[in-house]
Design a protein around this motif. Structure first.
Motif, short mmCIF file in Angstrom:
data_model
loop_
_atom_site.label_atom_id
_atom_site.label_comp_id
_atom_site.label_asym_id
_atom_site.label_seq_id
_atom_site.Cartn_x
_atom_site.Cartn_y
_atom_site.Cartn_z
N GLN A 1 8.53 -13.10 4.84
CA GLN A 1 7.09 -12.87 4.79
C GLN A 1 6.61 -12.24 6.11
O GLN A 1 5.78 -11.33 6.10
CB GLN A 1 6.33 -14.17 4.53
N MET A 2 7.16 -12.70 7.22
CA MET A 2 6.80 -12.10 8.51
C MET A 2 7.22 -10.64 8.54
O MET A 2 6.52 -9.78 9.07
CB MET A 2 7.44 -12.86 9.66
N LYS A 3 8.39 -10.35 7.95
CA LYS A 3 8.83 -8.95 7.87
C LYS A 3 7.84 -8.15 7.04
O LYS A 3 7.43 -7.05 7.43
CB LYS A 3 10.21 -8.86 7.21
N ALA A 4 7.46 -8.68 5.88
CA ALA A 4 6.55 -7.96 4.98
C ALA A 4 5.23 -7.65 5.69
O ALA A 4 4.73 -6.52 5.63
CB ALA A 4 6.32 -8.77 3.71
N ILE A 5 4.68 -8.65 6.36
CA ILE A 5 3.40 -8.45 7.06
C ILE A 5 3.57 -7.39 8.15
O ILE A 5 2.72 -6.52 8.31
CB ILE A 5 2.91 -9.79 7.67
N ASN B 1 3.94 -3.86 6.53
CA ASN B 1 2.66 -3.44 5.99
C ASN B 1 1.71 -3.01 7.11
O ASN B 1 1.02 -2.00 7.01
CB ASN B 1 2.05 -4.59 5.18
N PHE B 2 1.71 -3.77 8.20
CA PHE B 2 0.82 -3.47 9.32
C PHE B 2 1.21 -2.16 10.00
O PHE B 2 0.37 -1.30 10.25
CB PHE B 2 0.85 -4.62 10.33
N ALA B 3 2.51 -2.01 10.27
CA ALA B 3 2.99 -0.79 10.95
C ALA B 3 2.72 0.44 10.08
O ALA B 3 2.29 1.49 10.59
CB ALA B 3 4.48 -0.92 11.25
N LEU B 4 2.98 0.32 8.79
CA LEU B 4 2.75 1.46 7.88
C LEU B 4 1.27 1.86 7.89
O LEU B 4 0.94 3.05 7.97
CB LEU B 4 3.19 1.10 6.45
N GLY B 5 0.39 0.87 7.83
CA GLY B 5 -1.05 1.14 7.83
C GLY B 5 -1.48 1.87 9.09
O GLY B 5 -2.28 2.81 9.05
N LYS B 6 -0.92 1.44 10.22
CA LYS B 6 -1.27 2.08 11.51
C LYS B 6 -0.87 3.55 11.51
O LYS B 6 -1.62 4.41 12.00
CB LYS B 6 -0.56 1.36 12.66
N VAL B 7 0.32 3.84 11.00
CA VAL B 7 0.76 5.25 11.01
C VAL B 7 -0.07 6.07 10.01
O VAL B 7 -0.44 7.21 10.31
CB VAL B 7 2.27 5.36 10.71
N LEU B 8 -0.38 5.48 8.87
CA LEU B 8 -1.23 6.20 7.90
C LEU B 8 -2.56 6.57 8.56
O LEU B 8 -3.07 7.67 8.36
CB LEU B 8 -1.47 5.34 6.65
N TYR C 1 4.28 -11.72 -0.92
CA TYR C 1 4.16 -12.19 0.46
C TYR C 1 2.84 -11.71 1.06
O TYR C 1 2.14 -12.46 1.74
CB TYR C 1 5.31 -11.65 1.32
N LEU C 2 2.52 -10.45 0.82
CA LEU C 2 1.31 -9.87 1.42
C LEU C 2 0.06 -10.50 0.80
O LEU C 2 -0.90 -10.79 1.49
CB LEU C 2 1.30 -8.36 1.23
N LYS C 3 0.13 -10.70 -0.52
CA LYS C 3 -1.01 -11.29 -1.22
C LYS C 3 -1.24 -12.71 -0.72
O LYS C 3 -2.36 -13.09 -0.39
CB LYS C 3 -0.72 -11.31 -2.73
N ASN C 4 -0.16 -13.47 -0.62
CA ASN C 4 -0.28 -14.87 -0.18
C ASN C 4 -0.74 -14.97 1.27
O ASN C 4 -1.37 -15.94 1.66
CB ASN C 4 1.06 -15.60 -0.34
N ALA C 5 -0.40 -13.96 2.07
CA ALA C 5 -0.82 -13.98 3.48
C ALA C 5 -2.23 -13.40 3.59
O ALA C 5 -2.75 -13.24 4.69
CB ALA C 5 0.14 -13.17 4.33
N LYS C 6 -2.84 -13.11 2.45
CA LYS C 6 -4.21 -12.59 2.39
C LYS C 6 -4.40 -11.38 3.30
O LYS C 6 -5.35 -11.31 4.08
CB LYS C 6 -5.21 -13.70 2.74
N GLN C 7 -3.47 -10.46 3.19
CA GLN C 7 -3.59 -9.24 3.98
C GLN C 7 -4.74 -8.41 3.43
O GLN C 7 -4.84 -8.18 2.22
CB GLN C 7 -2.28 -8.44 3.90
N GLN C 8 -5.60 -7.98 4.30
CA GLN C 8 -6.80 -7.23 3.90
C GLN C 8 -6.43 -5.93 3.21
O GLN C 8 -6.99 -5.56 2.20
CB GLN C 8 -7.64 -6.89 5.15
N ARG C 9 -5.50 -5.24 3.84
CA ARG C 9 -5.17 -3.92 3.33
C ARG C 9 -3.69 -3.89 3.01
O ARG C 9 -2.85 -4.04 3.89
CB ARG C 9 -5.49 -2.91 4.43
#
Ligand code: MN
Length: 303
Positions: free
Chosen positions: A171-175, A178-185, A210-218
Motif C-alpha cells: 500500500q505504501m508503494k501504491a501511494i 500514485n503520488f510521483a506519477l501525479g507530480k510528473v503529470l 490500496y489507493l481507495k482505502n488510503a483515501k487518496q484525493q487524486r
C-alpha cells in the motif's frame, strides 16, 4: 483461517512464479517460497505441501485446487497486455526500490520519456538497467534528472515506521507511485503521456483498492498499464528504476555518516550485525531501519 493443499512439483513452481509478484516473507526451512498477498500468507514447501493462512486462505487455496488452473491470472496475463509498439510511445514510467532492504528508505521514482527523447535515453545505455553497477547508475542519474521530467518519493525510515503499522508495504508503494506519477503529470501539463507504465508489484485491482482505502484525493488511473519487468518494456521505467536506486544509495550514504558506520543494503546477516552494533551504541534504529523486519529481533538477540 488456515488451509493446506498438496501439489505436484510443476504446480509448485507455477505457484512460486505466480506469487513472486507479492512481497516475500522469511522463507522457512524446507520451503521454496513464502509471501504475503495482503490478505493471505502463502508458503510452498519442497514437499509439495502449500499452506495458506489468513482471511482469504480458502479462496486462495481454491484457485490451485480447481482443474481450471489455466483460467487463473498467471503472471503473464496478470499484467495489462501492452499495445504493439509500446516501446516507442511517449510513456510516464515508475518503479520503486528499497522494499526488501532493512536499512534505508523506500524510494519510488516516476520519469517521463517522450518519443522525442527516446533516442537520447537509449544512448544512455540503460535498457538493461538491472545489470548496471551502482557507480554506472550514479553517473547516469544526474543526466536523467537534468533532462527528463521526473519526481521521486523518498520515504525515509522514520516516516516509513510511522505508516507501516497501518499500511502494508504494497500500500505504501501504491501511494508513492500514485503520488510521483501525479507530480510528473502536473509538470508536463498540458502534455499527457500516451500511457503510464507501473512496474508491477500487486494486481491491478489490488493497487487501486490500496489507493481507495488510503483515501487518496487524486487517483491516477487513465491509460495506466502494469507489467512486471517494466524496464524491459519501456525506457521510462528503466530510467525511473535507476533514479530510485541512486536516491536510495544517496540516502544510505547519508544515514551511514549519521550512524558512524556503513549501513549494508539488503536484509542478510551482515545487516543484523550492524543493527546490533547500533543498538550497542544506544542508537535508536527507527531513524535508520524498517523496524518491522525480522532483522530487528535478530539484532536484539545478537546483543
Ligand atoms: Mn519494481
Amino acid at each position: 483461517m488456515q488451509k493446506v493443499i498438496q501439489v505436484n512439483n510443476q504446480k509448485l513452481k507455477q505457484m512460486a512464479h505466480y506469487y513472486s509478484q507479492f512481497s516475500s516473507k522469511k522463507v522457512p526451512t524446507g520451503a521454496l517460497f513464502s509471501i504475503n498477498s495482503g490478505s493471505a500468507t502463502v508458503t510452498g514447501y519442497y514437499s509439495g505441501k502449500v499452506m495458506f493462512q489468513g482471511k482469504t486462505a480458502s479462496a486462495e487455496a481454491a484457485k490451485w485446487q480447481s482443474n481450471s488452473i489455466h483460467s487463473l491470472d498467471t503472471p503473464k496475463k496478470m499484467g495489462t497486455t501492452l499495445p504493439a509498439d509500446f516501446a516507442n510511445w511517449s510513456v510516464l514510467g515508475s518503479d520503486e526500490v528499497g522494499a526488501g532492504a532493512y536499512f534505508g528508505p523506500l524510494t519510488t521514482a516516476a520519469v517521463y520519456v517522450s518519443q522525442e527523447n527516446l533516442e537520447w535515453v537509449r544512448a544512455l545505455g540503460i535498457a538493461d538497467s538491472k545489470t548496471l553497477t551502482d557507480d554506472r547508475m550514479k553517473k547516469i542519474a544526474p543526466q536523467i534528472i537534468a533532462k527528463l521530467p521526473h519526481h521521486v518519493v523518498n520515504l525515509m525510515p522514520e516516516k516509513y515506521n510511522q505508516l507501516q503499522p497501518l499500511h502494508n508495504v504494497n500500500q505504501m508503494k501504491a501511494i508513492s507511485h500514485n503520488f510521483a506519477l501525479g507530480k510528473v503529470l502536473d509538470k508536463i501539463f498540458p502534455i499527457t503521456p500516451q500511457a503510464i507504465l507501473i512496474d508491477q508489484f500487486a494486481q491491478q485491482s489490488t493497487y487501486f483498492n490500496y489507493l481507495k482505502n488510503a483515501k487518496q484525493q487524486r487517483i491516477i488511473h487513465e491509460n495506466v498499464y502494469f507489467t512486471t519487468k517494466g524496464e524491459q518494456y519501456h525506457l521510462s521505467v528503466a530510467a525511473a528504476s535507476i533514479l530510485a536506486r541512486v536516491v536510495e544509495l544517496d540516502a544510505m550514504s547519508k544515514l551511514s555518516v549519521e550512524a558512524g558506520i556503513k549501513l549494508p543494503i539488503g536484509a542478510g546477516r551482515e545487516v543484523d550485525t550492524v543493527a546490533a552494533e547500533l543498538l550497542r551504541r544506544g542508537i535508536d534504529l527507527k531513524h535508520y531501519a524498517k523496524l518491522h523486519f525480522a532483522n530487528t529481533k535478530k539484532a536484539e538477540r545478537l546483543l
